[in-house]
Design an enzyme around this catalytic site. Structure first.
Site, PDB file in Angstrom:
ATOM      1  N   LYS A  67       0.888  -1.174   0.032  1.00  0.00           N
ATOM      2  CA  LYS A  67      -0.107   0.094   0.060  1.00  0.00           C
ATOM      3  C   LYS A  67       0.861   1.255  -0.033  1.00  0.00           C
ATOM      4  CE  LYS A  67      -4.082  -2.173   2.302  1.00  0.00           C
ATOM      5  NZ  LYS A  67      -4.955  -1.918   3.396  1.00  0.00           N
ATOM      6  N   TYR A  97     -12.122  -1.792  -3.838  1.00  0.00           N
ATOM      7  CA  TYR A  97     -13.027  -1.876  -2.378  1.00  0.00           C
ATOM      8  C   TYR A  97     -14.294  -1.761  -2.308  1.00  0.00           C
ATOM      9  CZ  TYR A  97      -8.204  -2.163  -0.499  1.00  0.00           C
ATOM     10  OH  TYR A  97      -7.036  -2.202   0.304  1.00  0.00           O
ATOM     11  N   ASN A 108      -2.167   0.521   6.449  1.00  0.00           N
ATOM     12  CA  ASN A 108      -1.667  -0.758   7.258  1.00  0.00           C
ATOM     13  C   ASN A 108      -0.463  -1.386   6.111  1.00  0.00           C
ATOM     14  OD1 ASN A 108      -3.549  -1.791   5.770  1.00  0.00           O
ATOM     15  ND2 ASN A 108      -4.678  -2.784   7.276  1.00  0.00           N
ATOM     16  N   HIS A 118      -2.187  -5.606   1.824  1.00  0.00           N
ATOM     17  CA  HIS A 118      -3.388  -6.158   1.514  1.00  0.00           C
ATOM     18  C   HIS A 118      -2.965  -7.510   1.391  1.00  0.00           C
ATOM     19  CE1 HIS A 118      -7.313  -7.124  -0.202  1.00  0.00           C
ATOM     20  NE2 HIS A 118      -6.702  -7.922  -1.095  1.00  0.00           N
ATOM     21  N   GLU A 150      -9.396 -10.679  -7.227  1.00  0.00           N
ATOM     22  CA  GLU A 150      -8.434  -9.424  -7.043  1.00  0.00           C
ATOM     23  C   GLU A 150      -7.209  -9.437  -8.081  1.00  0.00           C
ATOM     24  OE1 GLU A 150      -9.680  -8.903  -2.345  1.00  0.00           O
ATOM     25  OE2 GLU A 150      -7.982  -9.572  -2.930  1.00  0.00           O
TER      26      GLU A 150
HETATM   27  P1  IDP Z   1      -7.854  -6.559   5.846  1.00  0.00           P
HETATM   28  O1  IDP Z   1      -7.186  -5.828   5.076  1.00  0.00           O
HETATM   29  O2  IDP Z   1      -7.037  -7.048   7.185  1.00  0.00           O
HETATM   30  O3  IDP Z   1      -8.535  -7.785   5.069  1.00  0.00           O
HETATM   31  P2  IDP Z   1     -10.632  -5.522   6.009  1.00  0.00           P
HETATM   32  O4  IDP Z   1     -11.471  -5.543   7.205  1.00  0.00           O
HETATM   33  O5  IDP Z   1     -11.157  -6.190   4.726  1.00  0.00           O
HETATM   34  O6  IDP Z   1      -9.250  -5.649   6.609  1.00  0.00           O
HETATM   35  O7  IDP Z   1     -10.440  -3.721   5.449  1.00  0.00           O
HETATM   36  C1  IDP Z   1      -9.816  -3.329   4.293  1.00  0.00           C
HETATM   37  C2  IDP Z   1      -8.932  -2.239   4.620  1.00  0.00           C
HETATM   38  O8  IDP Z   1      -9.585  -1.063   5.095  1.00  0.00           O
HETATM   39  C3  IDP Z   1      -7.898  -2.319   5.837  1.00  0.00           C
HETATM   40  O9  IDP Z   1      -6.938  -3.276   5.398  1.00  0.00           O
HETATM   41  C4  IDP Z   1      -7.688  -0.962   6.127  1.00  0.00           C
HETATM   42  O10 IDP Z   1      -6.757  -0.494   5.032  1.00  0.00           O
HETATM   43  C5  IDP Z   1      -9.020  -0.501   5.884  1.00  0.00           C
HETATM   44  N1  IDP Z   1      -9.692  -0.350   7.277  1.00  0.00           N
HETATM   45  C6  IDP Z   1     -10.358  -1.464   8.046  1.00  0.00           C
HETATM   46  N2  IDP Z   1     -10.875  -0.884   9.105  1.00  0.00           N
HETATM   47  C7  IDP Z   1     -10.614   0.338   9.080  1.00  0.00           C
HETATM   48  C8  IDP Z   1     -11.120   1.291  10.172  1.00  0.00           C
HETATM   49  O11 IDP Z   1     -11.721   0.908  11.074  1.00  0.00           O
HETATM   50  N3  IDP Z   1     -10.766   2.460   9.826  1.00  0.00           N
HETATM   51  C9  IDP Z   1      -9.991   2.870   8.789  1.00  0.00           C
HETATM   52  N4  IDP Z   1      -9.606   2.160   7.874  1.00  0.00           N
HETATM   53  C10 IDP Z   1      -9.910   0.547   7.958  1.00  0.00           C
HETATM   54 MG    MG Z   2     -10.043  -7.669   3.750  1.00  0.00          MG
END
Ligand code: IDP
Ligand code: MG
Length: 139
Positions: free
Chosen positions: A11, A51, A114, A117, A128
């Site tokens: 990312k 997304y 974070n 992905h 994807e």
């Molecule tokens: P994952 O990437 O661990 O599978 P997901 O729940 O699928 O997590 O969420 C997709 C992406 O959305 C996350 O990797 C993160 O970048 C973002 N995200 C998830 N939860 C939050 C939140 O509570 N606040 C802001 N961004 C979030």
């Molecule tokens: Mg996810």
């Protein structure tokens, strides 16, 4: 166990911080073969499409803005048990909760920025991967 594939994307926070190489090194050292890889910069339109499954979540707008804010490095990876093992390698979504030594624990800045992905199922890995790569960009 047969080899299967997952999809990942480094990312913008991690590419911007110069951590692309260190993350790819961890991925290869964990036994994943890189099947396809490129560097790209998503438009907000394309980030929104990628997304789309999170459209109803409160952070969708921020996520789309963030994911189109800088360069990304999408990859298709191959390994036995690829989807599950890769989720273990990257750690929990929130880097504060990610296990020590995982990619997110080492490189992620926050729950949204974070670092990386990882697909959550074999089915989504195919969807994807097809979003970013044609059949001619794989082997
Ligand atoms: P994952 O990437 O661990 O599978 P997901 O729940 O699928 O997590 O969420 C997709 C992406 O959305 C996350 O990797 C993160 O970048 C973002 N995200 C998830 N939860 C939050 C939140 O509570 N606040 C802001 N961004 C979030
Ligand atoms: Mg996810």
């Amino acid at each position: 166990m047969a080899k299967n594939r997952t999809f990942t994307m480094i990312k913008p926070d991690a590419t911007g911080a110069g951590n692309t190489g260190a993350i790819i090194k961890m991925i290869e050292e964990a036994g994943f073969r890189i099947v396809a890889m490129k560097k790209a910069h998503l438009s907000t339109d394309l980030a929104g499409k990628f997304y789309e499954i999170h459209k109803e979540r409160p952070f969708y707008g921020e996520l789309v803005a963030y994911m189109s804010s800088g360069a990304i490095v999408p990859m298709i990876l191959e390994k036995e048990n690829a989807v599950e093992d890769f989720r273990k390698l990257i750690g929990a979504t929130d880097p504060k909760k990610a296990a020590p030594g995982t990619i997110r624990a080492l490189f992620a800045k926050s729950i949204d920025a974070n670092a990386i992905h990882g697909s959550d199922s074999d089915e989504n890995a195919v969807i994807e991967g097809n979003f970013f790569f044609s059949q001619f960009e794989r082997f």
